[in-house]
Design a protein around this motif. Structure first.
Motif, short mmCIF file in Angstrom:
data_model
loop_
_atom_site.label_atom_id
_atom_site.label_comp_id
_atom_site.label_asym_id
_atom_site.label_seq_id
_atom_site.Cartn_x
_atom_site.Cartn_y
_atom_site.Cartn_z
N TRP A 1 0.84 -1.21 0.00
CA TRP A 1 0.00 0.00 0.00
C TRP A 1 0.86 1.25 0.00
N HIS A 2 2.00 1.20 0.74
CA HIS A 2 2.93 2.33 0.69
C HIS A 2 3.44 2.52 -0.74
N SER A 3 3.80 1.40 -1.38
CA SER A 3 4.33 1.48 -2.74
C SER A 3 3.32 2.10 -3.69
N LEU A 4 2.06 1.66 -3.53
CA LEU A 4 1.00 2.17 -4.38
C LEU A 4 0.86 3.68 -4.22
N LEU A 5 0.86 4.12 -2.97
CA LEU A 5 0.75 5.56 -2.69
C LEU A 5 1.95 6.32 -3.23
N ASN A 6 3.15 5.74 -3.03
CA ASN A 6 4.36 6.42 -3.51
C ASN A 6 4.34 6.60 -5.02
N GLN B 1 5.60 5.56 -17.82
CA GLN B 1 6.99 5.64 -17.37
C GLN B 1 7.03 5.91 -15.85
N ALA B 2 6.16 6.77 -15.37
CA ALA B 2 6.15 7.11 -13.94
C ALA B 2 5.71 5.92 -13.09
N LEU B 3 4.69 5.20 -13.56
CA LEU B 3 4.20 4.06 -12.78
C LEU B 3 5.26 2.96 -12.69
N SER B 4 6.16 2.90 -13.70
CA SER B 4 7.18 1.85 -13.73
C SER B 4 8.44 2.20 -12.94
N LEU B 5 8.40 3.25 -12.16
CA LEU B 5 9.58 3.71 -11.41
C LEU B 5 10.34 2.58 -10.73
N PHE B 6 11.60 2.41 -11.08
CA PHE B 6 12.40 1.35 -10.45
C PHE B 6 13.88 1.70 -10.27
N THR B 7 14.56 2.01 -11.40
CA THR B 7 16.03 2.13 -11.36
C THR B 7 16.51 3.13 -10.31
N GLN B 8 15.89 4.31 -10.30
CA GLN B 8 16.29 5.34 -9.36
C GLN B 8 16.23 4.81 -7.92
N ILE B 9 15.13 4.11 -7.63
CA ILE B 9 14.92 3.58 -6.29
C ILE B 9 15.98 2.55 -5.95
N ASN B 10 16.24 1.66 -6.90
CA ASN B 10 17.18 0.58 -6.64
C ASN B 10 18.59 1.12 -6.42
N VAL B 11 18.98 2.13 -7.17
CA VAL B 11 20.33 2.67 -7.02
C VAL B 11 20.44 3.58 -5.80
N MET B 12 19.40 4.40 -5.56
CA MET B 12 19.55 5.48 -4.58
C MET B 12 19.07 5.17 -3.17
N THR B 13 17.91 4.55 -3.03
CA THR B 13 17.31 4.45 -1.69
C THR B 13 16.92 3.06 -1.25
N GLN B 14 16.86 2.10 -2.17
CA GLN B 14 16.36 0.75 -1.83
C GLN B 14 14.98 0.82 -1.16
N GLY B 15 14.18 1.78 -1.57
CA GLY B 15 12.81 1.87 -1.04
C GLY B 15 12.71 2.68 0.24
N GLY B 16 13.83 2.93 0.92
CA GLY B 16 13.80 3.64 2.19
C GLY B 16 13.78 5.14 2.01
N PRO B 17 13.86 5.94 3.04
CA PRO B 17 13.74 5.48 4.43
C PRO B 17 12.29 5.15 4.79
N LEU B 18 12.13 4.08 5.54
CA LEU B 18 10.82 3.62 6.02
C LEU B 18 9.79 3.50 4.89
N ASP B 19 10.14 2.81 3.82
CA ASP B 19 9.22 2.58 2.70
C ASP B 19 8.79 3.85 1.98
N SER B 20 9.40 5.01 2.29
CA SER B 20 8.88 6.24 1.72
C SER B 20 9.16 6.37 0.23
N THR B 21 10.04 5.52 -0.33
CA THR B 21 10.27 5.56 -1.77
C THR B 21 10.09 4.20 -2.42
N SER B 22 9.50 3.25 -1.69
CA SER B 22 9.27 1.93 -2.27
C SER B 22 8.25 2.04 -3.40
#
Lengths: 308, 316
Positions: free
Chosen positions: B91-96, B250-271
């Motif tokens: 649900w966090h991911s969906l919102l993000n 393209q926006a819904l498919s957001l992945f690379t930036q997250i994987n390189v920069m934050t790994q979804g953190g902090p606290l799921d805020s970018t998952s």
């Protein structure tokens, strides 16, 4: 960024007094230069930093020197990159994978488009529609099931005189190439282009006794330079930049492409000078290609907008 | 001959019949066979690497398949979906992703349109600017993410610049380690990387607008904002719809930036959804769970682009 977003209004208002030539006033040039700084300075910073020792990179951050090649400049970071990771191997892998994907992609997709545009194949209108329909599926939704699937696929292995059947494509070059050869959008682009080439040309060649394959190779393809360039660029960029896919399917170091190489710089002590040197190495070839073939790049992006 | 091209495929065949009647059936069969031989490789590869995985996403989502499992997958019904909908990270991911898309779509298309208008003038030197604006597009997202990871540090370039221009009054946050600034930082960087791409698409739309429209407007004394509002903007309608749909997907498919920069953190805020799917399918090797996430993602893409197409349809 917020001010940038407003600029159509701003530019238009500026030019209201200037009649027909909007955006040529002072305001337009100020905006153009401001945007040029925003879009190019981070890349300039990357390249300049790759020439500096780590301490100086941090020291220069608070002044304009961050963007200038000043101080102790050397290629030490580049040397260190090649010591730290098998960068040459990664480059060879990426060049190989991208070039093979582009060449096979151009051949296979253009042949398919030729058959659909020129030859009598039963149900070809339906086939073309089905091919275009596959474009609605984003690669991201296919990637995970595809990993499982390529692990089930068989492969014929020649070693010396023996022909053996092996299972699983994980951790190979072919898994980085074969899934990306056929591309619905490339077929579509070639088809569009072939339709614009007069059919009288191949009728004439038929009368002279040319085979279909000769017409494809000697008549239609030589006239399709712009379409080939567009498909080549639209295949090359994602192949060179691919990250998600090789991250999942390639574990052996000697098979990895350049983008996966960035992980090596964060395992032990991070040297940002080396990171900047490595990212410069893997970016400059593409930037050089872009500057050499600007028109083709821009046209290919413009036509990729048709997608979607 | 000219007649042939002006007709659709089916009538063409009828018109051509008399001329091709002398062709024997064997020749036609050979053409048919050769046609399939040329079509075959592409069709086969598309089936193998697009159609099959798409069907597998459906199939595997209802099983317990694992990437390297010794056992054959068995049917488990809706278990994966029940688990997914109970997962807070989902649900966090969906919102993000919604947050990212809602900001990126107008921001990126607006910036890109501004840039396109700025370089759509016949003045010397404008191509130089087009080249500079386009540079981030040819730079890989992995490289861009690393570069900005460095610029976004607490004592990084961005905060140094902020401190400079505010004479030391404002000290920027540790952008990526802060739940409220991590996503805006990723948004800003993503717009920076991709705006040049959509600038080119806007530009090709701008160049289809007939010059006499503007000339007529000039004669009537219409200029500036009015010209943009009543000529440029309505003429860009097809381009606009296209850009809306492509940036959204393209926006819904957001992945690379997250994987390189934050790994979804902090606290799921970018998952994000794709990031979650990759973590499940690749790191935890749970192909079935990852397939369920992929399927939900695909349905989401279909719904969102369907709604967009409905809202932007021709109202005539």
């Amino acid at each position: 960024m917020a001010t940038v977003q407003l600029d159509p209004t701003a530019v238009a208002r500026k030019s209201a007094t200037r009649g027909l030539r909007p955006g040529t006033g002072i305001g337009g040039w100020v905006l153009r230069i401001a945007l040029a700084i925003v879009f190019s300075f981070p890349l300039l910073f990357m390249f300049v930093s790759s020439l500096k020792p780590d301490q100086q990179i941090f020291g220069d951050l608070s002044s304009i020197a961050a963007f200038l090649p000043v101080g102790h400049l050397s290629l030490d970071n580049y040397g260190a990159v090649f010591d730290r990771v098998p960068a040459a191997r990664f480059l060879v892998n990426s060049v190989g994978v991208s070039v093979v994907t582009v060449v096979l992609g151009v051949i296979i997709n253009s042949m398919a488009a030729f058959a659909l545009s020129r030859m009598r194949v039963r149900g070809k209108a339906v086939i073309l529609t089905l091919i275009i329909a596959t474009l609605i599926v984003p690669f991201e939704t296919l990637a995970l099931p595809l990993v499982w699937w390529v692990n089930q696929l068989p492969w014929l292995q020649f070693d010396g005189f023996n022909l053996t059947l092996t299972q699983g494509w994980l951790d190979t070059y072919r898994v980085q190439i074969v899934p990306f050869i056929a591309n619905a959008f490339s077929v579509y682009l070639f088809h569009q282009y072939f339709e614009s080439i007069p059919k009288e040309l191949d009728e004439a060649a038929r009368v002279d006794g040319a085979s279909w394959f000769t017409i494809y190779r000697k008549v239609v393809m030589p006239l399709s330079g712009p379409a080939v360039a567009t498909v080549a660029i639209l295949t090359f960029l994602p192949a060179w930049n691919s990250y998600l896919w090789p991250l999942m399917v390639v574990q052996s170091e000697e098979l990895r492409p350049v983008m996966i190489g960035v992980q090596y710089f964060f395992q032990l002590n991070v040297s940002w000078g080396q990171v900047m040197a490595y990212t410069s190495i893997i970016t400059l070839p593409v930037v050089a290609l872009f500057i050499a073939f600007q028109r083709a790049f821009v046209n290919s992006i413009a036509s990729s907008g048709v997608k979607g | 001959m000219a007649l042939h091209q002006s007709l659709d495929r089916a009538p063409v065949r009828q018109v051509r019949k008399p001329s091709s009647a002398r062709r024997s059936g064997a020749v036609r069969r050979r053409e048919q066979a050769l046609g399939w031989a040329m079509l075959g490789p592409a069709v086969l590869l598309l089936i193998l690497f697009v159609v099959v995985p798409a069907l597998l996403a459906f199939g595997l989502a209802f099983t317990n398949a694992r990437l390297l499992a010794p056992y054959a997958p068995s049917f488990v019904g809706l278990d994966n979906f029940v688990r997914l909908f109970q997962d807070e990270t989902f649900w966090h991911s969906l919102l993000n992703v919604a947050y990212f898309a809602v900001v990126v779509v107008p921001l990126q298309s607006g910036v890109a349109l501004g840039m396109a208008l700025l370089i759509n003038v016949k003045v010397r030197g404008v191509n130089f600017f087009r080249t500079l604006y386009f540079l981030p597009v040819v730079t890989s997202m992995v490289v861009v993410s690393l570069l900005w990871l460095f610029m976004y540090r607490q004592e990084g370039l961005l905060n140094e610049i902020i401190a400079r221009v505010t004479f030391g009054l404002v000290h920027g946050p540790d952008w990526l380690n802060n739940t409220s600034t991590a996503m805006p930082a990723i948004i800003l960087m993503s717009v920076w990387q991709a705006a040049g791409f959509h600038m080119i698409i806007w530009l090709s739309g701008l160049q289809t607008i007939p010059a006499d429209l503007y000339e007529a407007a000039a004669i009537d004394g219409v200029g500036g904002w009015q010209r943009f509002r009543f000529i440029t903007w309505p003429s860009l309608r097809p381009t606009r719809n296209l850009i809306l749909v492509t940036i959204t997907i393209q926006a819904l498919s957001l992945f690379t930036q997250i994987n390189v920069m934050t790994q979804g953190g902090p606290l799921d805020s970018t998952s994000t959804i794709v990031f979650q799917a990759v973590r499940a399918g690749f790191q935890q090797q749970e192909t079935s769970y990852a397939s369920a996430i992929s399927l939900v993602f695909f349905v989401l893409v279909l719904i969102v682009s369907g709604v967009q197409r409905y809202l932007t349809r021709e109202k005539s």
